[in-house]
Design a protein around this motif. Structure first.
Motif, PDB file in Angstrom:
ATOM      1  N   HIS A  39      37.904 -37.123  -9.165  1.00 36.98           N
ATOM      2  CA  HIS A  39      39.140 -36.655  -8.525  1.00 36.98           C
ATOM      3  C   HIS A  39      38.926 -35.434  -7.631  1.00 36.98           C
ATOM      4  O   HIS A  39      39.396 -35.413  -6.488  1.00 36.98           O
ATOM      5  CB  HIS A  39      40.209 -36.395  -9.589  1.00 36.98           C
ATOM      6  N   PRO A  40      38.242 -34.390  -8.080  1.00 32.55           N
ATOM      7  CA  PRO A  40      38.006 -33.253  -7.182  1.00 32.55           C
ATOM      8  C   PRO A  40      37.173 -33.632  -5.949  1.00 32.55           C
ATOM      9  O   PRO A  40      37.393 -33.094  -4.867  1.00 32.55           O
ATOM     10  CB  PRO A  40      37.251 -32.237  -8.043  1.00 32.55           C
ATOM     11  N   LEU A  41      36.234 -34.561  -6.099  1.00 32.35           N
ATOM     12  CA  LEU A  41      35.441 -34.993  -4.951  1.00 32.35           C
ATOM     13  C   LEU A  41      36.313 -35.702  -3.928  1.00 32.35           C
ATOM     14  O   LEU A  41      36.170 -35.489  -2.718  1.00 32.35           O
ATOM     15  CB  LEU A  41      34.308 -35.911  -5.410  1.00 32.35           C
ATOM     16  N   VAL A  42      37.228 -36.534  -4.395  1.00 31.97           N
ATOM     17  CA  VAL A  42      38.146 -37.234  -3.492  1.00 31.97           C
ATOM     18  C   VAL A  42      39.069 -36.233  -2.800  1.00 31.97           C
ATOM     19  O   VAL A  42      39.311 -36.334  -1.590  1.00 31.97           O
ATOM     20  CB  VAL A  42      38.950 -38.307  -4.267  1.00 31.97           C
ATOM     21  N   ARG A  45      37.118 -34.362  -0.083  1.00 34.94           N
ATOM     22  CA  ARG A  45      36.922 -35.188   1.105  1.00 34.94           C
ATOM     23  C   ARG A  45      38.218 -35.285   1.911  1.00 34.94           C
ATOM     24  O   ARG A  45      38.199 -35.194   3.137  1.00 34.94           O
ATOM     25  CB  ARG A  45      36.455 -36.580   0.696  1.00 34.94           C
ATOM     26  N   SER A  46      39.331 -35.437   1.221  1.00 33.94           N
ATOM     27  CA  SER A  46      40.617 -35.530   1.901  1.00 33.94           C
ATOM     28  C   SER A  46      40.947 -34.225   2.626  1.00 33.94           C
ATOM     29  O   SER A  46      41.429 -34.246   3.763  1.00 33.94           O
ATOM     30  CB  SER A  46      41.711 -35.855   0.880  1.00 33.94           C
ATOM     31  N   GLN A  47      40.694 -33.109   2.001  1.00 32.76           N
ATOM     32  CA  GLN A  47      40.960 -31.810   2.630  1.00 32.76           C
ATOM     33  C   GLN A  47      40.074 -31.593   3.851  1.00 32.76           C
ATOM     34  O   GLN A  47      40.524 -31.058   4.858  1.00 32.76           O
ATOM     35  CB  GLN A  47      40.750 -30.675   1.628  1.00 32.76           C
ATOM     36  N   ILE A  51      41.534 -30.905   7.577  1.00 35.09           N
ATOM     37  CA  ILE A  51      41.147 -29.727   8.357  1.00 35.09           C
ATOM     38  C   ILE A  51      40.538 -30.150   9.689  1.00 35.09           C
ATOM     39  O   ILE A  51      40.832 -29.557  10.728  1.00 35.09           O
ATOM     40  CB  ILE A  51      40.180 -28.840   7.546  1.00 35.09           C
ATOM     41  N   LEU A  52      39.712 -31.184   9.679  1.00 36.00           N
ATOM     42  CA  LEU A  52      39.122 -31.667  10.923  1.00 36.00           C
ATOM     43  C   LEU A  52      40.197 -32.166  11.886  1.00 36.00           C
ATOM     44  O   LEU A  52      40.162 -31.861  13.079  1.00 36.00           O
ATOM     45  CB  LEU A  52      38.119 -32.781  10.622  1.00 36.00           C
ATOM     46  N   ARG A  53      41.183 -32.904  11.365  1.00 40.38           N
ATOM     47  CA  ARG A  53      42.283 -33.375  12.215  1.00 40.38           C
ATOM     48  C   ARG A  53      43.065 -32.202  12.789  1.00 40.38           C
ATOM     49  O   ARG A  53      43.452 -32.206  13.958  1.00 40.38           O
ATOM     50  CB  ARG A  53      43.207 -34.300  11.424  1.00 40.38           C
ATOM     51  N   GLN A  54      43.315 -31.185  11.974  1.00 38.15           N
ATOM     52  CA  GLN A  54      44.046 -30.004  12.461  1.00 38.15           C
ATOM     53  C   GLN A  54      43.271 -29.299  13.564  1.00 38.15           C
ATOM     54  O   GLN A  54      43.849 -28.885  14.565  1.00 38.15           O
ATOM     55  CB  GLN A  54      44.309 -29.030  11.313  1.00 38.15           C
ATOM     56  N   ARG A  55      41.975 -29.144  13.387  1.00 36.74           N
ATOM     57  CA  ARG A  55      41.163 -28.484  14.406  1.00 36.74           C
ATOM     58  C   ARG A  55      41.159 -29.285  15.706  1.00 36.74           C
ATOM     59  O   ARG A  55      41.226 -28.711  16.786  1.00 36.74           O
ATOM     60  CB  ARG A  55      39.730 -28.306  13.904  1.00 36.74           C
ATOM     61  N   GLN A  56      41.048 -30.601  15.586  1.00 37.92           N
ATOM     62  CA  GLN A  56      41.065 -31.437  16.786  1.00 37.92           C
ATOM     63  C   GLN A  56      42.410 -31.322  17.497  1.00 37.92           C
ATOM     64  O   GLN A  56      42.470 -31.223  18.725  1.00 37.92           O
ATOM     65  CB  GLN A  56      40.773 -32.892  16.426  1.00 37.92           C
TER      66      GLN A  56
END
Length: 72
Positions: A39-42, A45-47, A51-56
């Protein structure tokens, strides 16, 4: 050296009639421990994707803002 307490593999699995309880507890514990790892790994990855989408999005908004003329 430890001695094997059961005379056969079937005796080990059934555990004198208690096997269903023992193995169900083992299964439940394995599922819970796996969930505590996965669960923490998922979530991580989601976070990272978020964050990548927000930066883009911010980068494209800044580029658009710099290209457009400022009108007072």
């Amino acid at each position: 050296m430890p001695e094997f307490k059961f005379s056969s593999l079937n005796d080990f699995i059934t555990m004198a009639g208690h096997g269903i309880y023992v193995w169900s507890c083992v299964l439940i514990a394995a599922v819970i421990l796996s969930a505590l790892v996965i669960h923490p790994l998922v979530l991580h990855r989601s976070q990272k994707r978020h964050i990548l989408r927000q930066r883009q999005l911010q980068g494209s908004q800044q580029a658009r803002h710099q290209r457009s003329p400022h009108t007072p």
